[in-house]
Design a protein around this motif. Sequence first.
Motif, PDB file in Angstrom:
ATOM      1  N   MET A   1       8.593   1.644 -13.564  1.00 19.73           N
ATOM      2  CA  MET A   1       8.329   2.065 -14.186  1.00 19.73           C
ATOM      3  C   MET A   1       7.264   3.636 -13.677  1.00 19.73           C
ATOM      4  O   MET A   1       5.799   2.392 -12.746  1.00 19.73           O
ATOM      5  N   ARG A   2       7.144   4.330 -14.111  1.00 17.80           N
ATOM      6  CA  ARG A   2       5.879   5.755 -14.263  1.00 17.80           C
ATOM      7  C   ARG A   2       5.235   5.288 -14.152  1.00 17.80           C
ATOM      8  O   ARG A   2       5.053   4.403 -15.380  1.00 17.80           O
ATOM      9  N   ASP A   3       4.113   5.607 -13.412  1.00 17.35           N
ATOM     10  CA  ASP A   3       2.175   4.820 -14.443  1.00 17.35           C
ATOM     11  C   ASP A   3       2.077   6.712 -15.152  1.00 17.35           C
ATOM     12  O   ASP A   3       1.154   7.551 -14.200  1.00 17.35           O
ATOM     13  N   ALA A   4       2.500   6.071 -16.196  1.00 19.11           N
ATOM     14  CA  ALA A   4       2.019   7.218 -17.042  1.00 19.11           C
ATOM     15  C   ALA A   4       0.547   7.872 -17.210  1.00 19.11           C
ATOM     16  O   ALA A   4      -0.246   8.618 -17.491  1.00 19.11           O
ATOM     17  N   GLU A   5       0.055   7.603 -16.884  1.00 26.28           N
ATOM     18  CA  GLU A   5      -1.603   6.560 -17.707  1.00 26.28           C
ATOM     19  C   GLU A   5      -2.223   7.690 -16.356  1.00 26.28           C
ATOM     20  O   GLU A   5      -3.360   8.420 -16.418  1.00 26.28           O
ATOM     21  N   GLY A   6      -1.813   7.383 -15.160  1.00 23.24           N
ATOM     22  CA  GLY A   6      -2.107   7.607 -13.995  1.00 23.24           C
ATOM     23  C   GLY A   6      -1.812   9.441 -13.789  1.00 23.24           C
ATOM     24  O   GLY A   6      -2.527   9.966 -13.201  1.00 23.24           O
ATOM     25  N   PHE A   7      -0.862   9.528 -13.898  1.00 22.06           N
ATOM     26  CA  PHE A   7      -0.208  11.187 -14.021  1.00 22.06           C
ATOM     27  C   PHE A   7      -0.954  11.938 -15.221  1.00 22.06           C
ATOM     28  O   PHE A   7      -1.265  13.012 -14.859  1.00 22.06           O
ATOM     29  N   ASP A   8      -1.175  11.240 -16.381  1.00 23.28           N
ATOM     30  CA  ASP A   8      -2.083  12.223 -17.653  1.00 23.28           C
ATOM     31  C   ASP A   8      -3.302  12.300 -16.824  1.00 23.28           C
ATOM     32  O   ASP A   8      -3.863  13.338 -16.862  1.00 23.28           O
ATOM     33  N   GLU A   9      -3.924  11.739 -15.942  1.00 24.74           N
ATOM     34  CA  GLU A   9      -5.172  11.718 -15.442  1.00 24.74           C
ATOM     35  C   GLU A   9      -5.365  12.509 -14.518  1.00 24.74           C
ATOM     36  O   GLU A   9      -5.844  13.841 -13.895  1.00 24.74           O
ATOM     37  N   PHE A  10      -4.165  12.478 -13.804  1.00 25.24           N
ATOM     38  CA  PHE A  10      -3.885  13.444 -13.184  1.00 25.24           C
ATOM     39  C   PHE A  10      -3.758  14.987 -13.550  1.00 25.24           C
ATOM     40  O   PHE A  10      -4.824  16.054 -13.257  1.00 25.24           O
ATOM     41  N   TYR A  11      -3.367  14.921 -14.402  1.00 25.23           N
ATOM     42  CA  TYR A  11      -2.818  16.218 -15.191  1.00 25.23           C
ATOM     43  C   TYR A  11      -3.823  16.988 -15.728  1.00 25.23           C
ATOM     44  O   TYR A  11      -4.137  17.868 -15.461  1.00 25.23           O
TER      45      TYR A  11
END
Length: 166
Positions: A1-11
């Motif tokens: 599973m991808r780290d959606a929270e980490g991606f959102d923060e990066f974005y």
Amino acid sequence: MRDAEGFDEFYRGTAGRMLRYGYALTGDLAEAQDIVQEAYVRAWQRWRKVAAYDHTESWVRLVVARLATDRWRRIHTQRLALRRAGPPGHAAAPSDDTVLLVGALRRLPAAQRQAVALHYLCDLSVAQIAAETGTSPGTVKSWLSRGRAGLAAVLDDVTPEAHDVG
């Protein structure tokens, strides 16, 4: 599973910079928004791998730059093709009949206009129109009947000289 929270923060932390960068490269805000969006889509698709990079933002910036370069190449290719082919010929003005018909179609309700266009301009059968619009054949027949009557009424009102033969 991808780290959606980490991606959102990066974005959230990088999107503004990426948009400014994309805008600087393209000179067009809408185009910049498109290529930045595409870069983030690609980052999300590979997020496990991209998130592990030491310079994640650099990876996205590189994608933005490549997409902008592709855009310029596409524009250059289109310009070359236009130069070879020359400008398009002059388009003739629509006939009076076309103007009247389009005006009459615009006065029909949307469903009737769609049914008439599909039947008479796209050569679809009642069954095909029913399948495409998700309605029953009886409803399509009703739309066609009412649409034809509506067109006839509008066109009769607009072209009274057609009845003055004598």
